[in-house]
Write a protein that holds these residues in place. Structure first.
Motif, PDB file in Angstrom:
ATOM      1  N   ILE A 289     203.687  96.935  28.176  1.00 50.83           N
ATOM      2  CA  ILE A 289     205.051  96.530  28.553  1.00 50.83           C
ATOM      3  C   ILE A 289     205.596  97.455  29.652  1.00 50.83           C
ATOM      4  O   ILE A 289     206.154  96.998  30.658  1.00 50.83           O
ATOM      5  CB  ILE A 289     205.994  96.532  27.318  1.00 50.83           C
ATOM      6  CG1 ILE A 289     205.578  95.426  26.344  1.00 50.83           C
ATOM      7  CG2 ILE A 289     207.454  96.353  27.739  1.00 50.83           C
ATOM      8  CD1 ILE A 289     206.302  95.436  25.007  1.00 50.83           C
ATOM      9  N   ALA A 290     205.390  98.771  29.451  1.00 52.05           N
ATOM     10  CA  ALA A 290     205.890  99.746  30.434  1.00 52.05           C
ATOM     11  C   ALA A 290     205.243  99.507  31.800  1.00 52.05           C
ATOM     12  O   ALA A 290     205.914  99.522  32.841  1.00 52.05           O
ATOM     13  CB  ALA A 290     205.613 101.166  29.943  1.00 52.05           C
TER      14      ALA A 290
ATOM     15  N   ASP B 112     203.976  96.711  32.947  1.00 51.43           N
ATOM     16  CA  ASP B 112     204.484  95.468  33.525  1.00 51.43           C
ATOM     17  C   ASP B 112     205.868  95.670  34.152  1.00 51.43           C
ATOM     18  O   ASP B 112     206.157  95.139  35.222  1.00 51.43           O
ATOM     19  CB  ASP B 112     204.536  94.366  32.461  1.00 51.43           C
ATOM     20  CG  ASP B 112     203.147  93.815  32.154  1.00 51.43           C
ATOM     21  OD1 ASP B 112     202.242  93.991  32.999  1.00 51.43           O
ATOM     22  OD2 ASP B 112     202.960  93.220  31.079  1.00 51.43           O
ATOM     23  N   ARG B 113     206.720  96.474  33.493  1.00 48.28           N
ATOM     24  CA  ARG B 113     208.047  96.746  34.051  1.00 48.28           C
ATOM     25  C   ARG B 113     207.920  97.471  35.394  1.00 48.28           C
ATOM     26  O   ARG B 113     208.605  97.133  36.355  1.00 48.28           O
ATOM     27  CB  ARG B 113     208.876  97.602  33.089  1.00 48.28           C
ATOM     28  CG  ARG B 113     209.363  96.857  31.875  1.00 48.28           C
ATOM     29  CD  ARG B 113     210.863  97.086  31.639  1.00 48.28           C
ATOM     30  NE  ARG B 113     211.245  96.621  30.315  1.00 48.28           N
ATOM     31  CZ  ARG B 113     211.681  95.383  30.046  1.00 48.28           C
ATOM     32  NH1 ARG B 113     211.805  94.499  31.025  1.00 48.28           N
ATOM     33  NH2 ARG B 113     211.998  95.035  28.828  1.00 48.28           N
TER      34      ARG B 113
ATOM     35  N   GLU C 188     213.817  96.853  24.188  1.00 46.45           N
ATOM     36  CA  GLU C 188     213.345  96.284  25.457  1.00 46.45           C
ATOM     37  C   GLU C 188     214.029  94.956  25.800  1.00 46.45           C
ATOM     38  O   GLU C 188     213.708  94.340  26.810  1.00 46.45           O
ATOM     39  CB  GLU C 188     211.831  96.051  25.388  1.00 46.45           C
ATOM     40  CG  GLU C 188     211.001  97.320  25.224  1.00 46.45           C
ATOM     41  CD  GLU C 188     210.708  97.991  26.564  1.00 46.45           C
ATOM     42  OE1 GLU C 188     210.903  97.342  27.616  1.00 46.45           O
ATOM     43  OE2 GLU C 188     210.293  99.162  26.548  1.00 46.45           O
TER      44      GLU C 188
ATOM     45  N   GLN D  57     208.687  90.716  34.287  1.00 41.48           N
ATOM     46  CA  GLN D  57     209.783  90.558  33.332  1.00 41.48           C
ATOM     47  C   GLN D  57     209.251  90.274  31.928  1.00 41.48           C
ATOM     48  O   GLN D  57     209.131  89.110  31.523  1.00 41.48           O
ATOM     49  CB  GLN D  57     210.696  89.399  33.785  1.00 41.48           C
ATOM     50  CG  GLN D  57     211.920  89.207  32.920  1.00 41.48           C
ATOM     51  CD  GLN D  57     212.567  87.824  33.068  1.00 41.48           C
ATOM     52  OE1 GLN D  57     212.136  86.993  33.880  1.00 41.48           O
ATOM     53  NE2 GLN D  57     213.600  87.579  32.284  1.00 41.48           N
ATOM     54  N   PRO D  58     208.918  91.351  31.173  1.00 40.53           N
ATOM     55  CA  PRO D  58     208.494  91.121  29.779  1.00 40.53           C
ATOM     56  C   PRO D  58     209.602  90.372  29.055  1.00 40.53           C
ATOM     57  O   PRO D  58     210.773  90.749  29.160  1.00 40.53           O
ATOM     58  CB  PRO D  58     208.334  92.537  29.221  1.00 40.53           C
ATOM     59  CG  PRO D  58     208.114  93.398  30.422  1.00 40.53           C
ATOM     60  CD  PRO D  58     208.940  92.782  31.508  1.00 40.53           C
TER      61      PRO D  58
END
Ligand SMILES: *Cc1c(COP(=O)(O)O)cnc(C)c1O
Length: 483
Positions: free
Chosen positions: A221-222, A224-225, A259, A230-231
């Protein structure tokens, strides 16, 4: 000239209808009474079925009983009996007689369960039974809502359409979604249906207990950010189909909160375990989901087709699915009178709530709790038997009534390859005997046997008999190997 006989109107005489109906009821009751004496596995090739069933469109009428007899003799027996006590695979469909009759009623009266105006009682009953489910799963009953679907696949799809709309609006080109390598395939299917590309799907590895790896999840997730993506949603499993494993729901809920991600839980088969004390502990945190799939046609003992999606806020569904075509203008009604066609994909819907309502009223929630608790204990007793035996090895312990194991007799020192082959053949031979439906799955690269014990008709004797048969098949192969 217009003919005026009954068949032009697709009708039977009153006496014919009664006789026909009683005969069908007799067949169904007989099936409930004798299914354990039948063989659960149907084996037939396309060629065999073609030669039995393929025919031209029938132009002329036949006597009703002739058609019915043909169906009873040739069609019904050529299907697996998923409610058979020795039907251990994939996820059995135990069903119950009251719900079968309720479905018959719903079909007999052909109740349209789309809008309030066409069947206020059907809509109300969906609200009432949905409230029961919301309460069972600890969702808010006033604000929460849900919809009955054809099954878990449709419930997952409905959830993801909703999640995408609420979290991403109309542009989801940068959205990414997270699920484990043990998540049910219907989730991937749904993700593809809603138009996500492969690059937007993150399959997160699981740990040795088959739970989604939280560290890997957080890292992905980190990353991808950082990449400007946009998780938007995590799908957790509450009872994976392979092993019954429940992902760490509390921790995932916290990640979703920090998140700002949608939290969907796929509890299609496993969710019902909340009705047992043991299951309730395992499913801790399930009430923190934004949306939850459960499949009443699995462990809530309903006949097909019945899935269910629960959501924290019912307005999420209406704001996702409401269209206002002019031809439905006259039946819009007020807001408290729900049109379920505005809460999901289907317009015309069968009256699914009725079977859930009638079976719960008739047997009481207490009976459902007992049945589910029995199933959980049965799986544990099976595990105990396997652990004591010198032939078997547990691959994944009894969890939410699923257990995985393999034939691996001590002191034989068989190679992994041989073990795979032997276990595959045990399943093959058992199925060829048609005595029990027990198939393999693959866990950590090993071919293993998997039992899903959600049928309250299954007894420990059924399991012991099946294991003995499997042991005999295993031994046969050991002998072949040593020759
Ligand atoms: C069975 C299952 C599904 C699919 O449900 P259907 O009713 O077969 O469409 C989805 N998720 C899980 C975990 C399941 O066990």
């Amino acid at each position: 000239m217009i003919e005026d006989d009954l068949s032009t109107k697709l009708r039977l005489s009153k006496e014919e209808m009664q006789q026909y109906g009683y005969k069908i009821i007799d067949h169904i009751v007989d099936h409930f009474e004798t299914q354990h004496t039948k063989r659960p596995v149907a084996l037939a090739s396309r060629k065999e079925m073609d030669s039995l069933l393929a025919e031209e469109v029938p132009n002329h009428p036949l006597p009703p009983n002739e058609v019915l007899d043909f169906v009873m003799n040739h069609i019904i027996p050529n299907s697996n009996i998923v409610s058979h006590p020795k039907s251990f695979s994939f996820v059995p469909g135990p069903s119950n007689y009251i719900s079968v009759m309720a479905d018959t009623l719903a079909t007999g009266f052909n109740i349209f369960s789309g809008g309030w105006a066409s069947s206020p009682a059907a809509a109300e009953l969906e609200i009432v039974t949905m409230n029961w489910l919301l309460e069972i799963f600890g969702f808010p009953t006033k604000k929460g809502g849900g919809i009955f679907t054809s099954g878990g696949s449709m419930a997952n799809l409905t959830a993801l359409v909703t999640a995408r709309r609420i979290k991403c609006g109309s542009d989801f080109s940068k959205a990414t979604i997270y699920l484990s390598d043990q998540a049910h395939s219907s989730n991937i299917k749904a993700i593809k249906v809603i138009g996500f590309k492969k690059e937007q799907i993150r399959i997160v590895p699981t740990d040795i207990e088959f739970k989604i790896s939280l560290n890997k999840l957080k890292n992905i997730i980190a990353r991808d950010r950082l990449e400007g993506l946009q998780p938007f949603c995590i799908i957790a499993s509450a009872g994976t189909t392979n092993t019954g494993t429940v992902d760490p729901l509390e921790e995932i809920a916290t990640i979703c909160e920090t998140e700002n991600l949608w939290f969907h839980i796929d509890g299609a088969y496993g969710g019902a375990a909340i009705l047992s004390n043991e299951g309730k502990k395992l499913l801790k945190g399930i009430q923190r989901a934004d949306s939850l799939t459960v499949d009443p046609h699995k462990w809530f003992f309903q006949p097909y087709e019945m899935g269910c999606l629960l959501v924290k806020d019912h307005s999420w569904l209406s704001s996702t699915f409401t269209e206002k075509p002019e031809y439905l203008r006259d039946i819009e009604g007020n807001e408290s009178e729900i049109n379920f066609y505005d809460h999901g994909i289907q317009l015309t819907r069968r009256f699914r709530a009725l079977k859930f309502y009638m079976s719960l009223k008739t047997f009481g929630l207490e009976s459902f709790k007992k049945a589910i608790t029995y199933n959980m204990e049965l799986a544990e007793q099976t595990e105990a038997i396997l652990r004591k035996s010198k032939f078997w090895e547990i691959t994944s312990p009894a969890t939410l009534a699923i257990i995985n194991f393999r034939y691996n007799p001590i002191h034989q020192n068989l190679s992994e390859e041989m073990l795979d082959q032997i276990n595959q053949n045990i399943s093959k031979k058992l199925i060829a005997s048609r005595d029990a439906l027990l198939v393999t799955t693959i866990l950590q690269g090993q071919v293993v046997l998997r039992m899903c014990l959600i049928n309250p008709r299954t007894t420990l004797v059924d399991i012991k008999n099946t294991l003995e048969k499997c042991e005999a098949y295993g031994e046969e192969q050991l002998l072949e190997l040593s020759n």
